[in-house]
Structures are given as structure tokens and as C-alpha cells.
Motif scaffolding. Structure first.
Motif, mmCIF file in Angstrom:
data_model
loop_
_atom_site.group_PDB
_atom_site.id
_atom_site.type_symbol
_atom_site.label_atom_id
_atom_site.label_comp_id
_atom_site.label_asym_id
_atom_site.label_seq_id
_atom_site.Cartn_x
_atom_site.Cartn_y
_atom_site.Cartn_z
ATOM 1 N N ASP A 14 4.058 9.249 -1.637
ATOM 2 C CA ASP A 14 4.519 9.908 -1.265
ATOM 3 C C ASP A 14 6.260 8.654 -1.773
ATOM 4 O OD1 ASP A 14 7.222 10.513 0.597
ATOM 5 O OD2 ASP A 14 6.569 10.479 1.969
ATOM 6 N N PRO A 15 6.906 9.376 -2.764
ATOM 7 C CA PRO A 15 7.461 8.393 -3.550
ATOM 8 C C PRO A 15 9.382 8.311 -2.329
ATOM 9 C CG PRO A 15 7.089 10.796 -4.595
ATOM 10 C CD PRO A 15 7.081 10.670 -3.248
ATOM 11 N N GLU A 16 9.166 8.693 -1.590
ATOM 12 C CA GLU A 16 10.519 8.132 -0.845
ATOM 13 C C GLU A 16 9.341 7.404 -0.428
ATOM 14 O OE1 GLU A 16 13.511 8.891 -0.007
ATOM 15 O OE2 GLU A 16 13.575 10.420 -1.807
ATOM 16 N N ALA A 17 8.756 6.852 0.760
ATOM 17 C CA ALA A 17 8.419 6.328 1.793
ATOM 18 C C ALA A 17 8.344 5.142 0.728
ATOM 19 C CB ALA A 17 6.608 7.154 1.992
ATOM 20 N N ALA A 18 7.628 5.345 -0.257
ATOM 21 C CA ALA A 18 7.564 3.831 -1.603
ATOM 22 C C ALA A 18 8.729 3.201 -1.520
ATOM 23 C CB ALA A 18 6.519 4.154 -2.776
ATOM 24 N N LYS A 19 9.968 4.011 -1.725
ATOM 25 C CA LYS A 19 11.091 3.203 -2.381
ATOM 26 C C LYS A 19 11.732 2.469 -0.931
ATOM 27 C CE LYS A 19 15.683 4.408 -4.087
ATOM 28 N NZ LYS A 19 16.784 5.531 -4.316
ATOM 29 N N ARG A 20 11.404 3.527 0.307
ATOM 30 C CA ARG A 20 12.185 2.403 1.354
ATOM 31 C C ARG A 20 10.855 1.430 1.211
ATOM 32 N NH1 ARG A 20 11.884 7.897 3.307
ATOM 33 N NH2 ARG A 20 9.951 7.539 4.575
ATOM 34 N N ALA A 21 9.319 1.002 1.422
ATOM 35 C CA ALA A 21 9.256 0.351 1.225
ATOM 36 C C ALA A 21 8.240 -0.886 0.130
ATOM 37 C CB ALA A 21 6.947 0.211 1.295
ATOM 38 N N ARG A 22 9.386 -0.652 -0.786
ATOM 39 C CA ARG A 22 9.690 -1.772 -1.829
ATOM 40 C C ARG A 22 11.362 -2.289 -1.355
ATOM 41 N NH1 ARG A 22 13.070 -2.030 -6.651
ATOM 42 N NH2 ARG A 22 12.177 -3.123 -8.276
ATOM 43 N N GLN A 23 12.227 -1.322 -0.644
ATOM 44 C CA GLN A 23 13.576 -2.084 -0.990
ATOM 45 C C GLN A 23 12.882 -3.334 0.807
ATOM 46 O OE1 GLN A 23 16.728 -1.655 -1.456
ATOM 47 N NE2 GLN A 23 17.465 -3.251 0.063
ATOM 48 N N GLU A 24 12.063 -2.605 1.796
ATOM 49 C CA GLU A 24 12.010 -3.577 2.967
ATOM 50 C C GLU A 24 11.338 -4.992 2.440
ATOM 51 O OE1 GLU A 24 8.705 -3.301 6.855
ATOM 52 O OE2 GLU A 24 9.526 -1.589 6.020
ATOM 53 N N MET A 25 10.619 -4.745 0.965
ATOM 54 C CA MET A 25 9.431 -5.668 0.021
ATOM 55 C C MET A 25 10.245 -6.927 -0.422
ATOM 56 S SD MET A 25 6.551 -6.725 0.229
ATOM 57 C CE MET A 25 5.298 -8.055 -0.836
ATOM 58 N N VAL A 26 11.648 -6.195 -1.008
ATOM 59 C CA VAL A 26 12.428 -7.316 -1.766
ATOM 60 C C VAL A 26 13.293 -7.970 -0.320
ATOM 61 C CG1 VAL A 26 14.431 -7.629 -2.353
ATOM 62 C CG2 VAL A 26 12.889 -5.903 -3.047
ATOM 63 N N ARG B 56 1.069 -1.211 0.254
ATOM 64 C CA ARG B 56 -0.423 0.348 -0.135
ATOM 65 C C ARG B 56 1.281 1.194 -0.114
ATOM 66 N NH1 ARG B 56 -3.849 -3.314 3.166
ATOM 67 N NH2 ARG B 56 -2.767 -2.619 5.025
ATOM 68 N N THR B 57 2.066 1.455 0.738
ATOM 69 C CA THR B 57 2.637 2.383 0.868
ATOM 70 C C THR B 57 3.700 2.561 -0.496
ATOM 71 O OG1 THR B 57 3.287 1.454 3.220
ATOM 72 C CG2 THR B 57 4.595 3.732 2.091
ATOM 73 N N MET B 58 3.569 1.587 -1.392
ATOM 74 C CA MET B 58 4.624 1.692 -2.509
ATOM 75 C C MET B 58 3.874 2.238 -2.861
ATOM 76 S SD MET B 58 6.031 -1.922 -2.909
ATOM 77 C CE MET B 58 6.193 -2.212 -4.432
ATOM 78 N N HIS B 59 2.468 2.166 -2.914
ATOM 79 C CA HIS B 59 1.251 2.694 -4.361
ATOM 80 C C HIS B 59 0.912 4.002 -3.796
ATOM 81 C CE1 HIS B 59 1.316 -1.857 -5.840
ATOM 82 N NE2 HIS B 59 1.410 -1.064 -7.094
ATOM 83 N N GLY B 60 1.147 4.848 -2.837
ATOM 84 C CA GLY B 60 1.013 5.850 -2.068
ATOM 85 C C GLY B 60 1.455 7.164 -3.008
#
Length: 260
Positions: free
Chosen positions: A35-47, A29-33
């Protein structure tokens, strides 16, 4: 499950994090929000939180001579593709979508780097055979047999079968036939070993499930799993296309699993 300390690509696999399904959905959900920076961090966390999923997949290829580091890296590419293309609106678990994506990426890598190469002439003949099949299908309003395709190409039946078989990836006993987000069910799981106290009950249930199949489906499963024939060999034996064999085989296995 406990993992021993094994490093892949510099990663200590014994310390890999395991995310809960709720954590995965929150990251997505954060990735598709907005906030680009939050989305980037969420994607890294997801990986990072799903690397153990990659590890579990590459362990299925442990019998091969391929470098585990290479398979792990390729699996991570599949994982990232799964993360980027996952649709939360489909209502499925991430692992249900991610595992086939990771397996597919690894299989493409293994296929492209396979030391066994199909000759250009054999590949060209296979493509001509497929074109002839399409032509005859339109003319005859049905699927042509391999013999009819071979006659149309003025080639021996054995040569055409060999050419078509050369471009078809074989189906492994470890081919997943069902996955509900937990441990997948493989083709091998559909075959019993005849041991154990409750096996006679399983045998009765299996026989009843098989009885419900059509004669063609029974024939396909018998040729595939009792005689060990390839899908192309089965197609030639019963006079239908390899695609039809694949479709009927998967449908039959799914129905057996549902019945059991």
C-alpha cells in the motif's frame, strides 16, 4: 532523560516522541508493504518518531561553533537515509544502524564546510604518495615505510607525512567503537581516570586485557592514547600503513572491551 524546551528548526525538542522498537519494526514492515499511501504515512511516522535520536547525536557536537539548526537538518537527512536503507533481515536494532548513519552525514557536512582547506599541491602530493605506496607494495610484496615512499617521490619524509596527514580525518576521543543499540561506547570510555572505590579492580582487569594484546597492538595504543600521536605518526614510527594502524587499533579496543 528530561529535555528542556529547546526549538530546533521550529521543533520543540521537549515534545519529541520516542518510538518503541516494536513500533519501529511495524512502521518498517508497512513501508515495505503493497500500500503506497500506508507506506508513505509509515515513513513519515518513522522520521518523526526518531527525531530524538538525531537530537542525541547532534548533542555530541555541542562544543563546536556550528549552528545547531543546520546540524539538526543534516542529521535528519542521515536519519532518512538510514530509514530508507535499513535491512530488517539483519536482526539489529534500528538505532544501531541509524546512529552511525546520522554521525556520518554530520561529519561529511562538517568536513565539506570546514574553513580549514588543504592546499591543492598538498592534496596532489598525498595522492601521489598513495599511488607510490601501491606501486611499492606490488614490487616489494609488503607495505612500504614512509621513508621508502618519500624516497620514491624524491620528497622529504616530513613533507610526505604532512601531505598524508592533511587528507586523513582525525579520530576523536568521542569516536564510537561499539554500539549495541543503547548508549554507544567511545574511545574515551576505554580510558580510566584512576578514581573511585572499585577502580583498582577495573585497573587489574584492564591490565589483564592489555597483556593479552600483541606487542604491536600495545605499541599502537601506547603511542595513540598515552602520547597522543595521530595514526599517521604512529604508522611512520612503527613502519606500517595508516590503514593498518587504524585496523589494528580498532581490533585491539574491541578485544579489550570484550575482555572487560
Amino acid at each position: 532523560m528530561q529535555y528542556s524546551k529547546v526549538e530546533l528548526c521550529g521543533v520543540n525538542t521537549s515534545r519529541l516522541r520516542v518510538m518503541t522498537e516494536e513500533e519501529k519494526m511495524e512502521c518498517l514492515r508497512t513501508m515495505h508493504g503493497d500500500d503506497p499511501e500506508a507506506a508513505k504515512r509509515a515513513r513519515q511516522e518513522m522520521v518523526e518518531g526518531n527525531l530524538r535520536l538525531v537530537l542525541s547525536v547532534i548533542q555530541r557536537f555541542s562544543g563546536r561553533s556550528d549552528n545547531p539548526d543546520d546540524l539538526f537538518q543534516v542529521g535528519c537527512i542521515g536519519l532518512m537515509k538510514a530509514i530508507d536503507h535499513f535491512d530488517m533481515n539483519q536482526g539489529v536494532r534500528f538505532s544501531t544502524y541509524g546512529v552511525p548513519m546520522i554521525i556520518g552525514e554530520i561529519r561529511r557536512y562538517l568536513r565539506d564546510n570546514n574553513s580549514v582547506r588543504v592546499s591543492r599541491s598538498l592534496r596532489d602530493l598525498a595522492y601521489k604518495a598513495m599511488q607510490m605506496k601501491e606501486k611499492l607494495t606490488r614490487e616489494m610484496d609488503r607495505e612500504p615505510t614512509v621513508e621508502e615512499i618519500a624516497k620514491g617521490l624524491s620528497q622529504p619524509v616530513e613533507t610526505v607525512v604532512t601531505a598524508l596527514e592533511a587528507i586523513v580525518e582525525p579520530v576523536s576521543l568521542y569516536e564510537p567503537v561499539y554500539n549495541d543499540g543503547g548508549e554507544p561506547i567511545y574511545v574515551l570510555d576505554q580510558l580510566g581516570d584512576g578514581t573511585g572505590d572499585g577502580d583498582w579492580l577495573d585497573e587489574i582487569a584492564l591490565k589483564q586485557a592489555v597483556q593479552a594484546l600483541s606487542q604491536r597492538e600495545k605499541k599502537i595504543l601506547s603511542l595513540r592514547f598515552m602520547e597522543g600521536r595521530t595514526q599517521m605518526e604512529v604508522a611512520s614510527a612503527i613502519g606500517i600503513s595508516q590503514a593498518q594502524v587504524s585496523r589494528l587499533e580498532k581490533a585491539a579496543l574491541t578485544r579489550i572491551k570484550a575482555a572487560l
